[in-house]
Design a protein around this motif. Structure first.
Motif, PDB file in Angstrom:
ATOM      1  N   VAL A 129       0.853  -1.185   0.000  1.00  0.00           N
ATOM      2  CA  VAL A 129       0.000   0.000   0.000  1.00  0.00           C
ATOM      3  C   VAL A 129       0.889   1.235   0.000  1.00  0.00           C
ATOM      4  CG1 VAL A 129      -1.799   1.272   1.230  1.00  0.00           C
ATOM      5  CG2 VAL A 129      -1.788  -1.222   1.268  1.00  0.00           C
ATOM      6  N   HIS A 130       0.647   2.156  -0.935  1.00  0.00           N
ATOM      7  CA  HIS A 130       1.378   3.420  -1.015  1.00  0.00           C
ATOM      8  C   HIS A 130       0.509   4.482  -0.345  1.00  0.00           C
ATOM      9  CE1 HIS A 130       3.494   6.585  -3.761  1.00  0.00           C
ATOM     10  NE2 HIS A 130       3.525   6.928  -2.501  1.00  0.00           N
ATOM     11  N   LEU A 131       1.034   5.068   0.735  1.00  0.00           N
ATOM     12  CA  LEU A 131       0.325   6.115   1.465  1.00  0.00           C
ATOM     13  C   LEU A 131       0.953   7.461   1.167  1.00  0.00           C
ATOM     14  CD1 LEU A 131       0.036   4.424   4.977  1.00  0.00           C
ATOM     15  CD2 LEU A 131      -1.723   4.560   3.224  1.00  0.00           C
ATOM     16  N   LYS A 132       0.136   8.467   1.054  1.00  0.00           N
ATOM     17  CA  LYS A 132       0.601   9.838   0.905  1.00  0.00           C
ATOM     18  C   LYS A 132      -0.216  10.704   1.842  1.00  0.00           C
ATOM     19  CE  LYS A 132       1.539  13.473  -2.412  1.00  0.00           C
ATOM     20  NZ  LYS A 132       1.513  13.845  -3.827  1.00  0.00           N
ATOM     21  N   GLU A 133       0.468  11.338   2.780  1.00  0.00           N
ATOM     22  CA  GLU A 133      -0.185  12.197   3.766  1.00  0.00           C
ATOM     23  C   GLU A 133      -1.309  11.458   4.491  1.00  0.00           C
ATOM     24  OE1 GLU A 133      -1.278  15.757   1.660  1.00  0.00           O
ATOM     25  OE2 GLU A 133       0.805  16.214   1.176  1.00  0.00           O
ATOM     26  N   GLY A 134      -1.041  10.185   4.834  1.00  0.00           N
ATOM     27  CA  GLY A 134      -1.997   9.400   5.600  1.00  0.00           C
ATOM     28  C   GLY A 134      -3.150   8.815   4.810  1.00  0.00           C
ATOM     29  N   ARG A 135      -3.128   8.950   3.493  1.00  0.00           N
ATOM     30  CA  ARG A 135      -4.198   8.397   2.656  1.00  0.00           C
ATOM     31  C   ARG A 135      -3.612   7.419   1.649  1.00  0.00           C
ATOM     32  NH1 ARG A 135      -8.844  12.149   1.007  1.00  0.00           N
ATOM     33  NH2 ARG A 135      -9.924  11.513   2.869  1.00  0.00           N
ATOM     34  N   ALA A 136      -4.308   6.316   1.461  1.00  0.00           N
ATOM     35  CA  ALA A 136      -3.866   5.324   0.477  1.00  0.00           C
ATOM     36  C   ALA A 136      -4.104   5.871  -0.916  1.00  0.00           C
ATOM     37  CB  ALA A 136      -4.626   4.017   0.669  1.00  0.00           C
ATOM     38  N   ILE A 137      -3.043   5.901  -1.720  1.00  0.00           N
ATOM     39  CA  ILE A 137      -3.204   6.386  -3.093  1.00  0.00           C
ATOM     40  C   ILE A 137      -3.054   5.258  -4.109  1.00  0.00           C
ATOM     41  CG2 ILE A 137      -2.502   8.740  -2.557  1.00  0.00           C
ATOM     42  CD1 ILE A 137       0.233   8.100  -3.794  1.00  0.00           C
ATOM     43  N   CYS A 138      -2.555   4.099  -3.655  1.00  0.00           N
ATOM     44  CA  CYS A 138      -2.375   2.978  -4.570  1.00  0.00           C
ATOM     45  C   CYS A 138      -2.174   1.699  -3.765  1.00  0.00           C
ATOM     46  CB  CYS A 138      -1.149   3.244  -5.449  1.00  0.00           C
ATOM     47  SG  CYS A 138      -0.779   1.952  -6.616  1.00  0.00           S
TER      48      CYS A 138
END
Length: 78
Positions: A34-43
């Motif tokens: 899981v790729h997280l960005k700023e606490g949100r899953a983006i991929c």
């Protein structure tokens, strides 16, 4: 599934919980990156049995164990 309060999370040494929706079938069994960005899953990406995740050093060690000779570029050019 129990939901925890922020106080309970802090007491357990955790700072936050990031809910993630995975794109998997209900009967899926396996590994997911899981790729997280700023606490949100983006991929998210399902890993197959042939997929491996490691550091560069881990890859070099794995290749050497398989019989490969690993040399820095300057040594190869000589």
């Amino acid at each position: 599934m129990k939901e925890f309060t922020q106080e309970e999370l802090r007491a357990a040494g955790l700072r936050c919980v990031c809910p993630v929706d995975l794109h998997v079938a209900p009967n899926f069994t396996g590994r997911v990156v899981v790729h997280l960005k700023e606490g949100r899953a983006i991929c998210d990406c399902h890993l197959t049995a042939d997929d491996h995740i490691t550091t560069l050093q881990g890859f070099i060690e794995l290749a050497q164990e398989a019989g490969w000779l690993i040399s820095p570029p300057k040594e190869v050019m000589r």
